[in-house]
Scaffold this active site. Structure first.
Site, mmCIF file in Angstrom:
data_model
loop_
_atom_site.group_PDB
_atom_site.id
_atom_site.type_symbol
_atom_site.label_atom_id
_atom_site.label_comp_id
_atom_site.label_asym_id
_atom_site.label_seq_id
_atom_site.Cartn_x
_atom_site.Cartn_y
_atom_site.Cartn_z
ATOM 1 N N HIS A 1 -4.051 42.078 60.099
ATOM 2 C CA HIS A 1 -2.686 41.549 60.112
ATOM 3 C C HIS A 1 -1.693 42.447 59.377
ATOM 4 O O HIS A 1 -0.494 42.190 59.411
ATOM 5 C CB HIS A 1 -2.662 40.163 59.447
ATOM 6 C CG HIS A 1 -3.199 39.069 60.326
ATOM 7 N ND1 HIS A 1 -4.385 39.193 61.002
ATOM 8 C CD2 HIS A 1 -2.708 37.851 60.633
ATOM 9 C CE1 HIS A 1 -4.606 38.074 61.693
ATOM 10 N NE2 HIS A 1 -3.597 37.252 61.489
ATOM 11 N N HIS B 1 0.958 54.056 100.151
ATOM 12 C CA HIS B 1 1.523 53.523 98.908
ATOM 13 C C HIS B 1 2.535 54.482 98.275
ATOM 14 O O HIS B 1 3.671 54.093 98.032
ATOM 15 C CB HIS B 1 0.409 53.200 97.904
ATOM 16 C CG HIS B 1 0.914 53.011 96.508
ATOM 17 N ND1 HIS B 1 1.311 51.797 96.015
ATOM 18 C CD2 HIS B 1 1.145 53.905 95.505
ATOM 19 C CE1 HIS B 1 1.755 51.940 94.779
ATOM 20 N NE2 HIS B 1 1.659 53.213 94.445
ATOM 21 N N ASP C 1 0.457 43.264 94.048
ATOM 22 C CA ASP C 1 -0.846 43.041 93.408
ATOM 23 C C ASP C 1 -0.838 43.544 91.969
ATOM 24 O O ASP C 1 -1.388 42.903 91.070
ATOM 25 C CB ASP C 1 -1.934 43.800 94.182
ATOM 26 C CG ASP C 1 -2.046 43.348 95.626
ATOM 27 O OD1 ASP C 1 -2.322 42.166 95.865
ATOM 28 O OD2 ASP C 1 -1.842 44.197 96.531
ATOM 29 N N PRO D 1 7.319 49.684 84.871
ATOM 30 C CA PRO D 1 6.013 49.212 84.397
ATOM 31 C C PRO D 1 5.676 47.860 85.042
ATOM 32 O O PRO D 1 6.382 46.872 84.836
ATOM 33 C CB PRO D 1 6.201 49.073 82.881
ATOM 34 C CG PRO D 1 7.513 49.709 82.568
ATOM 35 C CD PRO D 1 8.331 49.620 83.816
ATOM 36 N N HIS E 1 7.565 56.095 97.411
ATOM 37 C CA HIS E 1 6.647 55.052 97.889
ATOM 38 C C HIS E 1 7.193 54.358 99.144
ATOM 39 O O HIS E 1 7.950 53.399 99.043
ATOM 40 C CB HIS E 1 6.450 54.008 96.791
ATOM 41 C CG HIS E 1 5.933 54.580 95.506
ATOM 42 N ND1 HIS E 1 6.738 55.269 94.619
ATOM 43 C CD2 HIS E 1 4.687 54.566 94.961
ATOM 44 C CE1 HIS E 1 6.003 55.662 93.585
ATOM 45 N NE2 HIS E 1 4.756 55.247 93.763
ATOM 46 N N ARG F 1 6.806 38.715 53.989
ATOM 47 C CA ARG F 1 6.206 37.404 53.719
ATOM 48 C C ARG F 1 6.422 37.048 52.254
ATOM 49 O O ARG F 1 6.720 35.907 51.906
ATOM 50 C CB ARG F 1 4.701 37.462 53.999
ATOM 51 C CG ARG F 1 4.022 36.176 53.571
ATOM 52 C CD ARG F 1 2.508 36.265 53.550
ATOM 53 N NE ARG F 1 1.984 34.967 53.122
ATOM 54 C CZ ARG F 1 1.017 34.780 52.248
ATOM 55 N NH1 ARG F 1 0.406 35.826 51.721
ATOM 56 N NH2 ARG F 1 0.630 33.589 51.906
ATOM 57 N N GLU G 1 3.032 36.909 73.160
ATOM 58 C CA GLU G 1 4.031 37.832 72.601
ATOM 59 C C GLU G 1 4.652 38.731 73.663
ATOM 60 O O GLU G 1 5.855 39.011 73.638
ATOM 61 C CB GLU G 1 3.398 38.697 71.498
ATOM 62 C CG GLU G 1 2.997 37.934 70.249
ATOM 63 C CD GLU G 1 1.619 37.294 70.370
ATOM 64 O OE1 GLU G 1 0.961 37.473 71.418
ATOM 65 O OE2 GLU G 1 1.199 36.608 69.415
#
Ligand SMILES: Cc1ncc(C[n+]2csc(CCOP(=O)(O)OP(=O)(O)O)c2C)c(N)n1
Ligand SMILES: [Mg+2]
Length: 657
Positions: free
Chosen positions: A469, A263, A158, A121, A32, A516, A407
């Protein structure tokens, strides 16, 4: 040097970045060039006027952190590092993107050569940098500004700002007032598909202003303007700063400037020749004038001086305030703690999230570097470090981060806190929402960063909240991330070992997966040394093996009692950490699992990875469909997770074998 000559030398140095980027991409025939050419002016200003780094000691603790979030522009970073005297050779540049060189397609993690983190990423670098800036604030407040006093500089494009994670992270950074974070936005209005008019027309500065950031806009090719804006950014002690730099992608390329073709493809020999001619650059590829190296060497003198000044301050503090310096040094040391099982009444039922809460207090007392946090689920995750406050605008010493319902940014910030050093971080949410964090978890594993992720509510047995969940595939999908250790403890001792192994780990991330619902506290706790092997015989038996994790260890034990009544001697094997277990010698593995006994596996989730473990007529008992909203015991009945149902499955399979 006269002003004009100085300007020419500066221009030469900036051109060198552009030329190296063009040539390396061309030689690799991939990469790039557009971003390095477009951001060369910005990067040069940061490196020559502001950034405090030292090529002779790239990992000194108080260095400024420099994160290239638009990591496809890696040739910009490699050029800067090479020209500044970091251990990236011209040979590395000539072998951009090739096997065995320090110049992969996207920057990875090599702090010893000046590369702070992996940023392939988009958005990940931005969000991770927020964690780095948090670590700096925390250490400065906790141990003194003479020991910690630096900035986090970030480049982004961007793409980074379109990714949701940057919104979460920017919102958090604005809320926390992380004024030491300065982001240079490559505002070139181009992405791969073409103009940003296609998909990105929001008012970026307005968005950041609403997050509580200072926003500035400059011509990204006017170095004086960039310098001025950076000075303004540094002066703000309340807000992080976004500098929108209006740039031209592929700046310097005569026909490909401002086009998406700059690019991610080599410019081609003719375009490169014309670009060099326009610059007045007449050297062969990968030849750099000595004067350019001298310019960068001179630029590095500021960082070297900062480093020397810092070393003197540390020594000064050591002579006057040894306790403070010692406690600061402790947080930079790797952890080597032994943790005790939290007290619990044998025969009672306690959820592993509750046991973990007690262990966290123990770890936090032993290790002052631990900073925790949850994504708005403190009462459910049970992760609060008592005796410490919230990390906030007004309390930088607080060790509990209120991540809000963010998260993904939490995952990245935990990585940034950890990568910074001086802090060991964990972040918590429900296991199903691990999906919202996965890119950060993967990058932690790729970087070998010892982040800790705490995920509670680990199976359908969370009950009434229902299938949205209830994790099914999460455990299996986390276990296939290379390098991630997934701990799923069953009782107090296993919970203590899960934390102990996670906190003492230095070479990769850990997940601590907790229930839980209450689990029976055994009368006889297993031996720590057994648990540390990742898997061990919990109850011996000679006919079959029941392998289980977490809550299902107790189910397996109950089933073993019933099987004994039918004359089948079942061995119960607990595997709190598959990855640690798999690393044991074969002789140990076969002593635990046997060689020809039927092996059954038991886990309240996908059987995807267990079906390879079940053998010799044994089967994998799991849940390969979504759950349902109902009380846990009702679900156990319906899904065959009762001792009787397990016995039925085992006896049927056993009778056929
Ligand atoms: C999460 C993620 N999605 C997609 C990509 C692939 N990708 C790399 S660069 C890019 C376009 C980025 O545009 P911008 O940030 O404007 O970079 P510029 O073209 O201006 O250098 C895309 C889609 C990626 N690297 N990461
Ligand atoms: Mg762009």
């Amino acid at each position: 040097m006269a002003q004009e000559a100085l300007m020419n030398e500066e221009q030469r140095a900036v051109d060198a970045i552009r030329v190296l980027s063009m040539d390396a991409v061309q030689k690799a025939n991939s990469g790039h060039p557009g971003m390095p050419m477009g951001m060369a002016d910005i990067a040069f200003v940061i490196w020559s006027k502001f950034l405090n780094v030292d090529p002779s000691d790239p990992t000194w603790r108080d260095r400024d952190r420099f994160v290239v979030s638009n990591g496809h522009g890696s040739m910009l970073l490699y050029s800067l590092l090479h020209l500044s005297g970091f251990a990236i050779s011209m040979d590395d540049l000539e072998h951009f993107r090739q096997w065995g060189y320090e110049t992969p397609g996207h920057p990875e993690r090599s702090p010893q050569i000046g590369i702070e983190m992996t940023t392939g990423p988009l958005g990940q670098g931005f969000a991770t940098a927020v964690g780095m800036a948090m670590a700096e604030e925390h250490l400065r407040a906790d141990h003194g500004a003479d020991l910690t006093d630096h900035r986090t500089f970030v480049l982004c494009g961007d793409g980074d700002l379109m990714e949701g994670v940057s919104s979460e992270a920017a919102s958090l950074a604005g809320h926390l007032g992380l004024s030491r974070m300065i982001v240079f936005y490559d505002d070139n209005s181009i992405t791969i598909d073409g103009s940003t008019d296609l998909a990105f027309t929001e008012d970026v500065p307005a968005r950041f202003a609403s997050y509580g950031w200072q926003t500035l806009t400059v011509d990204g090719h006017d170095r004086a303007e960039i310098e001025k804006a950076t000075t303004i950014a540094l002066a703000d002690t309340e807000r992080p700063t976004l500098i929108s730099c209006k740039t031209h992608i592929g700046f310097g390329a005569p026909t490909k400037v401002d086009t998406s073709s700059a690019h991610g493809s080599p410019l081609g020999p003719d375009e490169i020749a014309d670009a060099k001619a326009a610059m007045g650059w007449d050297l062969d590829p990968f030849m750099i004038p000595d004067s350019v190296y001298e310019t960068f060497l001179e630029a590095m003198s500021r960082g070297r001086a900062a480093h020397t000044g810092w070393t003197a301050r540390v020594e000064e503090a050591r002579s006057t305030d040894l306790d403070r310096v010692s406690s600061w040094e402790t947080v930079w040391e790797p952890s080597d703690v032994r943790l005790d099982p939290p007290p619990a009444e044998p025969g009672s039922k306690v959820a592993t999230r509750k046991l973990s809460e007690a262990v966290i207090q123990q770890v936090a007392a032993l290790r002052p570097d631990i900073v925790g946090g949850s994504a708005d689920l403190v009462p459910s995750n049970n992760t609060y470090i008592t005796g410490s406050g919230d990390f906030s605008r007004t309390d930088r010493v607080g060790r509990n981060v209120r991540y809000g319902i963010r998260e993904h940014a939490m995952g990245a910030a935990v990585n940034g806190l950890t990568l910074h050093g001086g802090v060991r971080a964990f972040g918590a949410t429900f296991l199903t929402f691990a999906d919202y964090m996965r890119p950060a978890v993967r990058i932690a594993a790729l970087m070998g960063t010892p982040s800790i992720f705490v995920w509670t509510h680990d199976s359908v047995f969370l009950g009434e909240d229902g299938p949205t969940h209830q994790p099914i595939e999460q455990l299996a999908s986390l276990r296939i991330i290379p390098g991630l250790h997934v701990h799923r403890p069953a009782d107090p001792t296993e919970t203590a070992v899960a934390w102990q192994q996670s906190i003492n780990r230095t070479d990769g991330p850990s997940a601590i997966i907790l229930t839980r619902q209450g689990l029976p506290v055994p009368a006889n706790e297993p031996a720590t040394s057994d648990i540390e092997r990742g898997g061990y015989v919990r109850v011996d038996g000679t006919d079959i093996v029941l392998v289980a994790t977490g809550s299902e260890v107790h189910l397996a034990s109950d089933a073993a009692i019933l099987l004994a009544e039918q004359g089948i001697s079942a061995r119960v094997v607990s595997v709190p950490c598959v990855e640690v277990f798999n690393n044991q010698p074969d002789v140990y593995l076969s002593s635990v699992l046997g060689t020809d006994l039927p092996v059954f596996t038991l886990e309240a989730g996908s059987t995807a990875m267990w079906s390879a473990v079940a053998r010799n007529g044994g089967v994998a008992i799991g849940i390969d469909h979504f759950g349902a909203s109902a009380p846990a015991d009702v679900l156990a009945e319906h899904y065959g997770f009762t001792p009787e149902a397990v016995v039925a499955t085992v006896t049927e399979a056993f009778s056929q074998s």
